[in-house]
Write an enzyme that holds these catalytic residues in place. Structure first.
Site, PDB file in Angstrom:
ATOM      1  CG  HIS A  92      42.986  35.454 204.771  1.00 46.38           C
ATOM      2  ND1 HIS A  92      43.314  35.739 206.061  1.00 46.38           N
ATOM      3  CD2 HIS A  92      41.629  35.555 204.743  1.00 46.38           C
ATOM      4  CE1 HIS A  92      42.450  36.084 206.789  1.00 46.38           C
ATOM      5  NE2 HIS A  92      41.202  35.945 206.011  1.00 46.38           N
ATOM      6  CE  LYS A 130      35.535  41.476 210.866  1.00 43.60           C
ATOM      7  NZ  LYS A 130      35.970  40.514 210.206  1.00 43.60           N
ATOM      8  NE  ARG A 149      36.168  31.244 207.083  1.00 43.84           N
ATOM      9  CZ  ARG A 149      36.039  31.942 208.255  1.00 43.84           C
ATOM     10  NH1 ARG A 149      37.035  31.923 209.248  1.00 43.84           N
ATOM     11  NH2 ARG A 149      34.947  32.637 208.300  1.00 43.84           N
ATOM     12  CB  SER A 191      42.284  37.560 211.516  1.00 41.33           C
ATOM     13  OG  SER A 191      42.328  37.233 210.075  1.00 41.33           O
TER      14      SER A 191
END
Ligand code: COA
Length: 168
Positions: free
Chosen positions: A24, A48, A97, A135
């Site tokens: 990040h 989340k 990514r 994460s």
């Protein structure tokens, strides 16, 4: 190369950041070279269930980007496009990514554009060494006592260890 940041454009880099990782930080730093101002913003009402509170995530990001002068850190609730319009942002920045990110990011970018034609999304690729990172993986490694030093800034590692210890 001409100084593209002189155009005064503002980008918003949103995410759950639970916690912020080196990947990040890499994307935020790239955005800061392209835009005059970047706001890294934590989605506090993300679908989340985060390990860290909104304030904790904001504070970890602040420390991680403290040396990049044109980056600010904030949190938002509700729709991302509403936040972007409120801030008069020129673009939303998202990291890409791998190809696997593309479909979801494409859907999100087009939905946001449908909600507000004024806000475009710009995709930046983090360094290849971060393409596998997220994460959840970082939290998982820390939870089972693994060393996350190469994945997150040192203060994030400290916060992770402290949080997990508190939860035991
Ligand atoms: N380095 C490391 N990890 C990265 C990364 C990078 N460069 N880029 C992405 N990731 C990770 C993230 O940490 C996240 O990991 P996790 O799933 O373990 O939490 C994952 O890849 C990407 O998750 P994703 O769900 O795609 O994004 P996000 O959680 O970071 O952010 C929001 C999503 C907050 C931007 C989006 O949900 C949102 O805009 N919410 C607000 C409500 C709204 O407007 N909804 C309508 C959207 S169309």
């Amino acid at each position: 190369m001409s100084d593209v940041t002189s155009s005064g454009k503002l980008a918003i880099y949103p995410g759950t950041f639970d916690p912020i990782t080196n990947g990040h930080v890499d994307v935020a730093a790239r955005a800061a070279k392209l835009f005059a101002r970047v706001i890294v913003c934590v989605a506090v009402n993300s679908a989340k269930t985060p390990l860290f509170s909104g304030e904790e995530r904001v504070e970890m990001i602040r420390q991680a980007v403290k040396n990049i002068k044109n980056i600010e850190v904030d949190a938002f609730e509700g729709l991302l496009v509403d936040y972007a319009l409120e801030k008069k942002a020129d673009a939303i920045v998202r990291g890409l990514r791998a190809v696997s990110d593309f479909e979801y990011e494409f859907q999100m970018a087009l939905t946001n554009r449908k909600l507000s034609a004024e806000v475009d999304t710009v995709f930046l690729m983090p360094h290849e060494k971060y393409t596998y990172l997220n994460s959840t993986i970082v939290r998982e490694i820390a939870k089972y006592g693994g060393d996350v030093s190469q994945f997150v800034p040192p203060h994030v590692k400290t916060c992770l260890m402290a949080k997990l210890k508190k939860m035991q």
